[in-house]
Scaffold this motif. Structure first.
Motif, PDB file in Angstrom:
ATOM      1  N   MET A   1       0.808  -1.125   0.122  1.00  0.00           N
ATOM      2  CA  MET A   1       0.088   0.033   0.082  1.00  0.00           C
ATOM      3  C   MET A   1       0.937   1.252   0.015  1.00  0.00           C
ATOM      4  O   MET A   1       1.984   1.294   0.964  1.00  0.00           O
ATOM      5  N   ASN A   2       0.609   2.080  -1.085  1.00  0.00           N
ATOM      6  CA  ASN A   2       1.342   3.635  -0.953  1.00  0.00           C
ATOM      7  C   ASN A   2       0.662   4.579  -0.027  1.00  0.00           C
ATOM      8  O   ASN A   2      -0.378   4.563   0.331  1.00  0.00           O
ATOM      9  N   ALA A   3       1.683   4.497   0.964  1.00  0.00           N
ATOM     10  CA  ALA A   3       1.365   5.685   2.200  1.00  0.00           C
ATOM     11  C   ALA A   3       0.905   6.960   1.731  1.00  0.00           C
ATOM     12  O   ALA A   3       0.214   7.557   2.361  1.00  0.00           O
ATOM     13  N   ILE A   4       1.195   7.484   0.390  1.00  0.00           N
ATOM     14  CA  ILE A   4       0.847   8.632   0.255  1.00  0.00           C
ATOM     15  C   ILE A   4      -0.666   8.854  -0.509  1.00  0.00           C
ATOM     16  O   ILE A   4      -1.472   9.526  -0.340  1.00  0.00           O
ATOM     17  N   THR A   5      -0.538   8.004  -1.503  1.00  0.00           N
ATOM     18  CA  THR A   5      -2.133   7.791  -2.209  1.00  0.00           C
ATOM     19  C   THR A   5      -3.006   6.971  -1.508  1.00  0.00           C
ATOM     20  O   THR A   5      -4.326   7.170  -1.667  1.00  0.00           O
ATOM     21  N   GLY A   6      -2.637   5.915  -0.751  1.00  0.00           N
ATOM     22  CA  GLY A   6      -3.748   5.235  -0.241  1.00  0.00           C
ATOM     23  C   GLY A   6      -4.089   4.066  -1.053  1.00  0.00           C
ATOM     24  O   GLY A   6      -5.012   3.299  -0.692  1.00  0.00           O
ATOM     25  N   PHE A   7      -3.412   3.858  -2.319  1.00  0.00           N
ATOM     26  CA  PHE A   7      -3.805   2.737  -3.278  1.00  0.00           C
ATOM     27  C   PHE A   7      -2.569   1.818  -3.239  1.00  0.00           C
ATOM     28  O   PHE A   7      -1.435   2.122  -3.403  1.00  0.00           O
ATOM     29  N   ALA A   8      -2.757   0.614  -3.413  1.00  0.00           N
ATOM     30  CA  ALA A   8      -1.967  -0.621  -3.476  1.00  0.00           C
ATOM     31  C   ALA A   8      -1.350  -0.578  -5.052  1.00  0.00           C
ATOM     32  O   ALA A   8      -2.087  -0.006  -5.946  1.00  0.00           O
ATOM     33  N   PRO A   9      -0.093  -0.656  -5.106  1.00  0.00           N
ATOM     34  CA  PRO A   9       0.627  -0.503  -6.284  1.00  0.00           C
ATOM     35  C   PRO A   9       0.080  -1.702  -7.473  1.00  0.00           C
ATOM     36  O   PRO A   9      -0.321  -2.765  -6.776  1.00  0.00           O
ATOM     37  N   LEU A  10       0.266  -1.444  -8.691  1.00  0.00           N
ATOM     38  CA  LEU A  10      -0.068  -2.495  -9.734  1.00  0.00           C
ATOM     39  C   LEU A  10       0.780  -3.601  -9.758  1.00  0.00           C
ATOM     40  O   LEU A  10       0.303  -4.657  -9.900  1.00  0.00           O
ATOM     41  N   THR A  11       2.029  -3.405  -9.441  1.00  0.00           N
ATOM     42  CA  THR A  11       2.992  -4.420  -9.534  1.00  0.00           C
ATOM     43  C   THR A  11       3.803  -4.473  -8.159  1.00  0.00           C
ATOM     44  O   THR A  11       3.989  -3.168  -7.725  1.00  0.00           O
ATOM     45  N   ASP A  12       4.155  -5.527  -7.895  1.00  0.00           N
ATOM     46  CA  ASP A  12       5.096  -5.700  -6.494  1.00  0.00           C
ATOM     47  C   ASP A  12       5.861  -6.726  -6.719  1.00  0.00           C
ATOM     48  O   ASP A  12       5.614  -7.592  -7.606  1.00  0.00           O
ATOM     49  N   SER A  13       7.036  -6.837  -6.045  1.00  0.00           N
ATOM     50  CA  SER A  13       7.957  -7.950  -5.910  1.00  0.00           C
ATOM     51  C   SER A  13       7.282  -8.985  -4.677  1.00  0.00           C
ATOM     52  O   SER A  13       6.711  -8.565  -3.735  1.00  0.00           O
ATOM     53  N   ALA A  14       7.806 -10.293  -4.843  1.00  0.00           N
ATOM     54  CA  ALA A  14       7.210 -11.065  -3.786  1.00  0.00           C
ATOM     55  C   ALA A  14       8.125 -12.488  -4.113  1.00  0.00           C
ATOM     56  O   ALA A  14       9.062 -12.394  -4.960  1.00  0.00           O
ATOM     57  N   ARG A  15       8.215 -13.297  -3.102  1.00  0.00           N
ATOM     58  CA  ARG A  15       9.257 -14.507  -3.160  1.00  0.00           C
ATOM     59  C   ARG A  15       8.091 -15.779  -3.399  1.00  0.00           C
ATOM     60  O   ARG A  15       7.259 -16.069  -2.664  1.00  0.00           O
ATOM     61  N   VAL A  16       8.454 -16.742  -4.218  1.00  0.00           N
ATOM     62  CA  VAL A  16       7.772 -18.103  -4.474  1.00  0.00           C
ATOM     63  C   VAL A  16       8.204 -18.791  -3.267  1.00  0.00           C
ATOM     64  O   VAL A  16       9.379 -19.179  -2.958  1.00  0.00           O
ATOM     65  N   VAL A  17       7.245 -19.418  -2.619  1.00  0.00           N
ATOM     66  CA  VAL A  17       7.171 -20.297  -1.350  1.00  0.00           C
ATOM     67  C   VAL A  17       6.957 -21.666  -1.986  1.00  0.00           C
ATOM     68  O   VAL A  17       7.875 -22.548  -1.671  1.00  0.00           O
ATOM     69  N   ALA A  18       6.006 -21.991  -2.841  1.00  0.00           N
ATOM     70  CA  ALA A  18       5.797 -23.275  -3.173  1.00  0.00           C
ATOM     71  C   ALA A  18       5.059 -23.203  -4.241  1.00  0.00           C
ATOM     72  O   ALA A  18       4.517 -22.325  -4.976  1.00  0.00           O
ATOM     73  N   GLN A  19       4.921 -24.553  -5.074  1.00  0.00           N
ATOM     74  CA  GLN A  19       4.036 -24.666  -6.047  1.00  0.00           C
ATOM     75  C   GLN A  19       3.214 -26.007  -6.278  1.00  0.00           C
ATOM     76  O   GLN A  19       3.813 -27.138  -5.842  1.00  0.00           O
ATOM     77  N   ASP A  20       1.961 -25.980  -6.598  1.00  0.00           N
ATOM     78  CA  ASP A  20       1.320 -27.087  -6.544  1.00  0.00           C
ATOM     79  C   ASP A  20       0.569 -27.229  -8.145  1.00  0.00           C
ATOM     80  O   ASP A  20       0.811 -26.410  -8.794  1.00  0.00           O
ATOM     81  N   CYS A  21      -0.512 -28.089  -8.193  1.00  0.00           N
ATOM     82  CA  CYS A  21      -1.056 -28.203  -9.485  1.00  0.00           C
ATOM     83  C   CYS A  21      -2.124 -27.025  -9.774  1.00  0.00           C
ATOM     84  O   CYS A  21      -2.371 -26.929 -10.977  1.00  0.00           O
ATOM     85  N   THR A  22      -2.499 -26.230  -8.931  1.00  0.00           N
ATOM     86  CA  THR A  22      -3.265 -25.115  -9.084  1.00  0.00           C
ATOM     87  C   THR A  22      -2.455 -24.007  -9.317  1.00  0.00           C
ATOM     88  O   THR A  22      -3.144 -22.865  -9.728  1.00  0.00           O
ATOM     89  N   GLY A  23      -1.150 -23.789  -8.968  1.00  0.00           N
ATOM     90  CA  GLY A  23      -0.604 -22.587  -9.026  1.00  0.00           C
ATOM     91  C   GLY A  23       0.517 -22.445  -8.141  1.00  0.00           C
ATOM     92  O   GLY A  23       1.198 -23.355  -7.807  1.00  0.00           O
ATOM     93  N   PHE A  24       0.715 -21.223  -7.466  1.00  0.00           N
ATOM     94  CA  PHE A  24       1.851 -20.824  -6.715  1.00  0.00           C
ATOM     95  C   PHE A  24       1.520 -20.340  -5.270  1.00  0.00           C
ATOM     96  O   PHE A  24       0.332 -19.696  -5.272  1.00  0.00           O
ATOM     97  N   THR A  25       2.306 -20.376  -4.142  1.00  0.00           N
ATOM     98  CA  THR A  25       2.145 -19.679  -3.064  1.00  0.00           C
ATOM     99  C   THR A  25       3.398 -18.786  -2.921  1.00  0.00           C
ATOM    100  O   THR A  25       4.484 -19.122  -3.140  1.00  0.00           O
ATOM    101  N   ILE A  26       2.842 -17.519  -3.129  1.00  0.00           N
ATOM    102  CA  ILE A  26       3.846 -16.369  -2.832  1.00  0.00           C
ATOM    103  C   ILE A  26       4.005 -15.848  -1.464  1.00  0.00           C
ATOM    104  O   ILE A  26       3.022 -15.757  -0.745  1.00  0.00           O
ATOM    105  N   LEU A  27       4.934 -15.161  -1.027  1.00  0.00           N
ATOM    106  CA  LEU A  27       5.170 -14.435   0.286  1.00  0.00           C
ATOM    107  C   LEU A  27       5.528 -12.892  -0.212  1.00  0.00           C
ATOM    108  O   LEU A  27       6.302 -12.637  -0.716  1.00  0.00           O
ATOM    109  N   ARG A  28       4.472 -11.908   0.296  1.00  0.00           N
ATOM    110  CA  ARG A  28       4.208 -10.689  -0.248  1.00  0.00           C
ATOM    111  C   ARG A  28       4.373  -9.784   1.131  1.00  0.00           C
ATOM    112  O   ARG A  28       3.258 -10.106   1.890  1.00  0.00           O
ATOM    113  N   HIS A  29       5.060  -9.174   1.256  1.00  0.00           N
ATOM    114  CA  HIS A  29       4.952  -8.388   2.620  1.00  0.00           C
ATOM    115  C   HIS A  29       4.625  -9.271   3.954  1.00  0.00           C
ATOM    116  O   HIS A  29       3.797  -8.880   4.907  1.00  0.00           O
TER     117      HIS A  29
END
Length: 195
Positions: free
Chosen positions: A1-29
């Motif tokens: 969340m951007n503290a100035i605008t109050g809106f979440a950014p359109l893109t962000d970085s994250a870390r991939v934790v796991a992968q399964d048949c449905t997709g991925f689990t990521i760790l973000r903030h």
């Protein structure tokens, strides 16, 4: 969340934790959430990868793999029915080694040129249908358990010297058999039957 605008950014970085048949689990903030690989993201993420994540229609999508800290090799995963096209140009694959694995492989081309210093092939069954075959070689050696050749019309063999040996029975038969020797014709056996 951007503290100035109050809106979440359109893109962000994250870390991939796991992968399964449905997709991925990521760790973000510090929070784990589910994410799908974006259709345009060709590199398949692996656990531990730092990825760029975007959000659309309430879902998280992995847009790109930014960094890989592990030793997992890069895997380019294409969707079903993918095509690599260079319709009017040239496509080159350049590598020290190329491994091709597929349950079925089809090659259709107007012209095929192959240059190899050595070729090793292990084949189960080979069926060859050709208009014409021309072979030029310094030396040809073939070892077969059984060999059958059927020629519908004529066959010619031209050589300086010809030697044929059979450890068992040799049979020559024809409606008309002509044996000619310019200098010598020699028959040698314990028994010779003529007529």
């Amino acid at each position: 969340m951007n503290a100035i605008t109050g809106f979440a950014p359109l893109t962000d970085s994250a870390r991939v934790v796991a992968q399964d048949c449905t997709g991925f689990t990521i760790l973000r903030h510090g929070r784990a959430e589910a994410a799908q690989r974006a259709f345009s993201c060709l590199v398949e993420p692996a656990p531990g990868d730092l990825v760029l994540v975007g959000h659309a229609e309430g879902e998280a999508f992995i847009l790109a793999v930014l960094a890989r800290h592990g030793d997992a090799p890069m895997r380019v995963a294409l969707p079903d029915g993918a095509t690599i096209a260079a319709a009017e140009g040239r496509l080159t694959l350049d590598a020290g080694r190329i491994d091709l694995r597929a349950s079925t492989t089809g090659v259709t081309t107007g012209s095929l040129d192959v240059a190899a210093g050595r070729t090793d092939a292990s084949l189960g069954r080979v069926a060859l249908l050709a208009e014409a075959i021309e072979t030029i070689a310094q030396r040809i050696v073939g070892r077969f358990r059984r060999s059958i050749r059927i020629v519908e019309e004529s066959e010619q063999l031209r050589a300086r010297d010809i030697e044929q040996r059979a450890s068992g029975h040799m049979h020559l038969r024809g409606d008309a058999v002509t044996l000619q020797g310019g200098a010598l014709v020699k028959l040698r056996a314990d028994q010779i039957h003529l007529g």
